[in-house]
Design a protein around this motif. Structure first.
Motif: not given
Length: 770
Positions: A680-693, A747-758
């Motif tokens: 869930x880290x800002x850069x960690x999510x991308x690095x972990x996906x990269x390493x495991x792939x 999937x998390x690595x290529x995902x973008x953030x989304x937020x509830x409207x409220x």
């Protein structure tokens, strides 16, 4: 033969007989020099004379001593610095949540402020005798850059007290009493400083500061004392909203001549507690996409004691010189650190994303269009880090090179902008949606902030680099200017006469050498090394000669008009700048052991800088104010044409492939980029996906092969895709679990953030993705 002999005798008499030379050569030249010498304000003169020169002077000499540069020891960390980097810095980085800082709080959390103060992050330049850390420029740069890869807001908050500000000014110029009063408190974080220089009508033009102080007598702590009644209006002042002590620059006047015979004393710097009567900390600014504290301050007829002048009474009127000298060092640390941080983050994260993100069953980093942008990211990042290191080397050697630091400020912030633009192009939608998983948005918005510090980069490029370099770095011009300014004209002429012969010899040497190198392609130029990079040393030496020649011709043919020909001086400044940055690349390559694997990065960076030099010269010749001179210079320097090409596609492809491979080289190029071992880290999510792939590449290869052969449905994804593979016997249960975990990370690595409207409406921004 007789004619040649007569000419030789005439030349010998004309230049070799002092009385003849003085009357027919030196005296007319002296008068001409005084006539064409551009008018110079006091602030311009102080800016030129402040600081010193280093490798920039070698480049201006036309014959740079490469062996001396390569022998210069690269900076390293002391035990205390390394321990701080390994412990306090890492602790701080783990505390920083930039999205929360920028979007939710618009400020650093209280616990971060407390930690910065307690651990001495604001005291890196303060001596240990006052409780500071007394860190080197190398450590300062590293710490600020690494923080910047996590949070620009935190990095700016740390860098400002450690560059231009009360701490640095007190260290260099403060009286013993002032140092004892303020430095220990600043070191402990009991006092927080800011420095107020910029006014609404005057930014980088210190001579136009409208803020005024008048020497007078007044009451302070129940007694009548000699002091200053000062009024000011300042803006863009970083840390002003939270500062406890205000450094202030203003013009000082003494109409009653209480300090001496001079009424207009000049720019002066004073130190004022923000709780002093009359000091107003005004509204806060909201810098583009950042949350560091920045705001306004005012004062109207505020009386302060005379001994609040930094350095005491004897430094009244010396403020501009103090500022310029300190700016040159801070400019070489803070802003280059921010720019390099963007390079490290962009290279590491873009390489990972380009491997993780797939299109048509292929990582997007394998598409040539993407590789072109990746090559630029990697090549320019190599140059950014190289330039940062070389500049820090100069500072660690005890130099304060004003021209070099202006080069780094302009070109590194601009290269950082290019690198981030390419990174955003590759990340596409992931880069533009704000949220906890976006590591590019905040640095991208922060780039213009760095560019506007000390005036926009337009000013730095067009006025400062060559404007200072032409006089400060030239072997003779500054001395000739001093001779021309000598009030004793006879003595000035004597000094000028001694310099003139040397200058003529210098110019002739550069003229013939430029033509020779142009005709021979510089193949006979010396190089301090052998191997792959010899031709780069030869071409840079050739361009050093060419720049020195063009500088002399420009100053001679344009005289005082050169000051107004900003586009002309900017192009000459570009040549000097790219010579310096290319030198930094070669220096780093040698320092790191001339590793063959680094060559695509080295070639890309050097080809880029030579191409920019060639373009700058082409534009200079084409637009020279006196066309015949421009054409003559082009024919003399490039008789066979300008042949510096842009970086090669093969090097861009090699860099892109390297960026997508886990390796010690990837770590070496991006060591400043912080990432946390968390999905869930800002850069960690991308690095972990990269390493495991990468770890599961054989399994993915097996599955993609099955898709191509029609065994596995290519329209499936995620868990369904994995289960289908298990059903076909393509994966074991254990392998399937590994691939499922990897797919979640991917999937998390290529995902973008989304937020509830409220949540967005209420400003809480709780990301569903993160």
């Amino acid at each position: 033969m007789t004619l040649l002999l007569l000419i030789a005798v005439a030349v010998f008499i004309l230049f070799g007989v002092p009385t003849v030379r003085r009357r027919f050569i030196s005296q007319p030249a002296f008068r001409f020099f005084k006539r064409v010498l551009p008018p110079m304000s006091d602030t311009e003169r102080e800016a030129i004379e402040a600081g010193d020169v280093w490798w920039d002077a070698e480049l201006f000499s036309g014959r740079p001593d490469w062996e001396h540069l390569l022998a210069t020891k690269a900076p390293s960390f002391t035990e205390d610095e390394q321990a701080f980097i390994d412990n306090q810095l890492e602790t701080l980085l783990a505390m920083l949540d930039d999205f929360h800082i920028v979007v939710h709080d618009r400020d650093l959390p209280d616990e971060v402020w407390d930690y910065l103060k307690q651990e001495g992050f604001f005291a890196m330049i303060i001596g240990k005798e006052y409780g500071g850390l007394d860190f080197s420029a190398a450590a300062n740069s590293h710490i600020v850059a690494r923080i910047a890869t996590r949070s620009i807001s935190a990095a700016v908050s740390v860098m400002v007290p450690n560059s231009l500000g009360p701490g640095e000014l007190l260290t260099h110029y403060g009286t013993d009493e002032q140092k004892q009063r303020w430095l220990p408190a600043l070191a402990k974080g009991e006092e927080l400083p800011c420095f107020a220089l910029t006014s609404p009508e005057a930014g980088s033009d210190a001579g136009g500061i409208p803020d005024v102080g008048v020497v007078c007598k007044g009451e302070f702590e129940g007694e009548e004392v000699l002091g200053i009644r000062v009024s000011w209006s300042k803006r863009y002042i970083t840390l002003a909203p939270v500062a406890t002590v205000l450094g202030l620059a203003f013009k000082l006047y003494d109409p009653e001549q209480l300090l001496g015979e001079k009424e207009d004393i000049g720019i002066t710097c004073a130190l004022i507690p923000t709780n002093h009567p009359g000091v107003v900390i005004g509204d806060r600014h909201f810098p583009l996409g950042q949350a560091f504290q920045n705001g306004t301050t005012y004062g109207d007829d505020v009386f302060i004691p005379l001994d609040w002048i930094i350095g005491g009474r004897e430094y009244a009127g010396k403020g501009w010189r103090m500022l310029v000298e300190c700016l040159s060092a801070g400019r070489g640390i803070s802003l280059p650190a921010l720019a390099t941080a963007t390079g490290h983050t962009s290279e590491r994260m873009t390489g990972a994303y380009a491997f993780v993100r797939q299109q048509f069953g292929l990582s997007i980093g394998h598409f040539e269009g993407v590789q072109g942008a990746m090559g630029r990211i990697g090549g320019l990042n190599y140059s950014l880090e190289s330039t940062r290191r070389l500049t820090v080397t100069a500072l660690c050697e005890g130099y304060s090179p004003s021209v070099i630091t202006a080069i780094t400020k302009y070109h590194m912030t601009e290269m950082g902008r290019v690198v981030l633009n390419d990174a955003l192009d590759i990340h596409a939608g992931k880069g533009i949606q704000m949220g906890p998983l976006n590591y590019l948005a905040s640095p991208y918005m922060g780039v213009p902030i760095s560019i506007t510090v000390e005036g926009a980069n337009i000013l730095t490029r067009n006025l400062m680099i060559f404007g200072q370099g032409a006089t400060r770095c030239h072997p003779y011009v500054l001395k000739e200017m001093a001779a021309a300014a000598n009030s004793d004209e006879e003595q000035g002429l004597d000094q000028f006469d001694g310099l003139l012969l040397k200058h003529i010899g210098f110019a002739l040497s550069n003229t013939f050498a430029s033509l020779w190198h142009g005709l021979t392609g510089a193949h006979f130029a010396a190089s301090p090394v052998s191997g792959e990079v010899v031709r780069y040393y030869q071409q840079l030496s050739r361009m050093s000669r060419a720049m020195a020649l063009c500088a002399d011709v420009a100053m001679l043919s344009l005289g005082g008009d050169l000051k107004r020909r900003e586009m002309t001086s900017a192009r000459l400044g570009d040549v000097l700048s790219h010579l310096y940055m290319a030198s930094a690349v070669l220096k780093r390559y040698e320092d790191e052991g001339r590793m063959h694997s680094e060559l695509p990065f080295v070639r890309y960076a050097l080809d880029h800088h030579l191409h920019c030099i060639g373009q700058a010269f082409a534009d200079l010749f084409k637009n020279y104010p006196k066309p015949l001179i421009g054409s003559a210079l082009k024919l003399l320097i490039f008789p066979l044409g300008i042949r510096y090409a842009a970086p090669k596609d093969e090097d861009a492809r090699a860099i892109a492939s390297s960026m997508m491979e886990p390796s010690t080289m990837r770590d070496r190029h991006t060591f400043l980029c912080y990432w946390k071992d968390s999905p869930t880290d800002t850069t960690g999510h991308m690095e972990l996906a990269f390493q495991l792939m990468h770890a599961l590449k054989p399994l993915y290869k097996r599955l993609h092969k099955a898709e191509k052969e029609g065994q596995l449905d290519a329209n499936l994804s995620g868990e369904a895709w994995v289960e289908a593979a298990v059903g076909l016997g393509l994966l074991t249960e254990h392998e399937a679990e590994q691939v499922k975990q990897c797919e979640l990370l991917r999937q998390r690595a290529i995902a973008v953030d989304s937020f509830a409207f409220e949540d967005v409406k209420q400003g809480t921004f709780k990301s569903k993705t993160a």
